[in-house]
Design an enzyme around this catalytic site. Structure first.
Site, short mmCIF file in Angstrom:
data_model
loop_
_atom_site.label_atom_id
_atom_site.label_comp_id
_atom_site.label_asym_id
_atom_site.label_seq_id
_atom_site.Cartn_x
_atom_site.Cartn_y
_atom_site.Cartn_z
N LYS A 13 19.48 3.14 66.20
CA LYS A 13 19.83 3.33 67.56
C LYS A 13 21.24 3.85 67.54
O LYS A 13 22.23 3.46 66.86
CB LYS A 13 19.53 2.10 68.60
CG LYS A 13 20.31 0.85 68.02
CD LYS A 13 21.96 0.70 68.64
CE LYS A 13 22.53 -0.42 68.22
NZ LYS A 13 23.94 -0.40 68.60
N ASP A 137 20.03 -7.24 69.14
CA ASP A 137 19.54 -5.93 69.40
C ASP A 137 18.15 -5.80 69.17
O ASP A 137 17.40 -5.02 69.38
CB ASP A 137 20.22 -4.86 68.66
CG ASP A 137 21.65 -4.58 68.93
OD1 ASP A 137 22.04 -4.90 69.94
OD2 ASP A 137 22.35 -3.89 68.25
#
Length: 304
Positions: A13, A137
């Site tokens: 990401k 995350d």
């Protein structure tokens, strides 16, 4: 897919922006960010085993309980009373550490893969709860695409997908301590705001950024660039060679640049050939639909 031997991607990401709104009463920091999955990926291969065994192509990656994959597996074993093990092979391609969520992505995909391997079902809310206890995350990687993250980045809201085909991610040979980054930032105590208000702030920031009304910001840059000036040099290099935007991802140490076309991106890669300590990755965004398609054979373990 052979249920007893299968391979899954764990996509990295980037953060389109990252704002630190303040320190909460629990001493965690309230974040407002926009996550984005990109085409750089690790790969996890699962197969049956009586024992829990993790191997990896990168000797620098721990394969014991320091690794979130093992911790994820043991969490599921305890929750569901599982006595059998699994053999997991990790092909590591995402820099670690690098601010690209590689460890969290591996953890999320390990949870999904093991649920499939062990014939288990789980609710999305329970899966997210397990994920957030393993890493801030991790919950994002149950969604993919473009999404907003608030709280510690653990409360995820899907957002309209952003598409960028010509991204260059650069990770110099630098290790950034996230706790040190937070400590250096020295955020003030958070004004009392509801989650609804914070989500509105985050959504407004995303709308302005993606409509071109504002420039991307990562609040960590001010302190990280002071600690590691090399990262500032990476960002300046990307902008000087034609990136329309460049930003640090997470708390570092990766910087990504967005380019208008492949020619400019390739010219930048060529110009940076001499930077032998910079790892360089030409990537594109991965939409939510494409993300779910890549993991479709394991997402059926999750119920609404």
């Amino acid at each position: 897919m052979n249920q007893k031997n299968f391979t899954l991607p764990a996509f990295a990401k980037i953060n389109w922006f990252l704002r630190i709104l303040g320190k909460r009463d629990d001493n965690f920091h309230e974040l407002c960010t926009a996550f984005q999955t990109i085409s750089l990926a690790d790969y996890l291969t699962f197969s049956d085993s009586d024992e829990l065994i993790l191997t990896c192509n990168d000797a620098n990656i721990p394969t014991n309980e320091e690794n979130l994959i093992i911790r994820a597996a043991k969490t599921l074993q305890e929750k569901f009373g599982i006595s059998k093990g699994a053999k997991i092979y990790l092909e590591k391609n995402i820099p670690s550490p690098g601010g690209l969520g590689g460890g969290s992505a591996d953890c999320a995909v390990a949870l999904l893969g093991l649920l499939k391997l062990w014939d288990l079902k789980i609710s999305l809310s329970d899966l997210i709860e397990i994920g957030k206890n393993l890493g801030s995350d991790v919950p994002f990687f149950f969604f993919g695409g473009t999404a907003l993250g608030i709280d510690r980045g653990t409360e995820i809201t899907e957002f309209s997908d952003v598409t960028e085909k010509f991204i260059l991610v650069i990770t110099p040979n630098i290790s950034i301590s996230t706790p040190l980054a937070f400590a250096k930032f020295n955020a003030p105590r958070l004004t009392k705001l509801s989650s609804k208000s914070i989500l509105k702030i985050c959504s407004d920031e995303a709308e302005k950024l993606f409509s071109g009304q504002t420039v991307p910001l990562n609040d960590f840059e001010s302190v990280i660039f002071e600690i590691e000036p090399e990262l500032k040099r990476v960002k300046e290099a990307l902008l000087s060679y034609g990136a329309k935007r460049a930003l640090m991802s997470g708390s570092g140490a990766s910087i990504f640049g967005i380019f208008e076309n492949e020619e400019t991106r390739q010219a930048t890669l060529k110009a940076l050939n001499g930077e032998i300590t910079w790892r360089k990755f030409a990537v594109a965004t991965v939409s939510r639909n494409n993300y779910r398609e890549a993991l479709k054979n394991v997402l059926d373990v999750v119920s609404d």
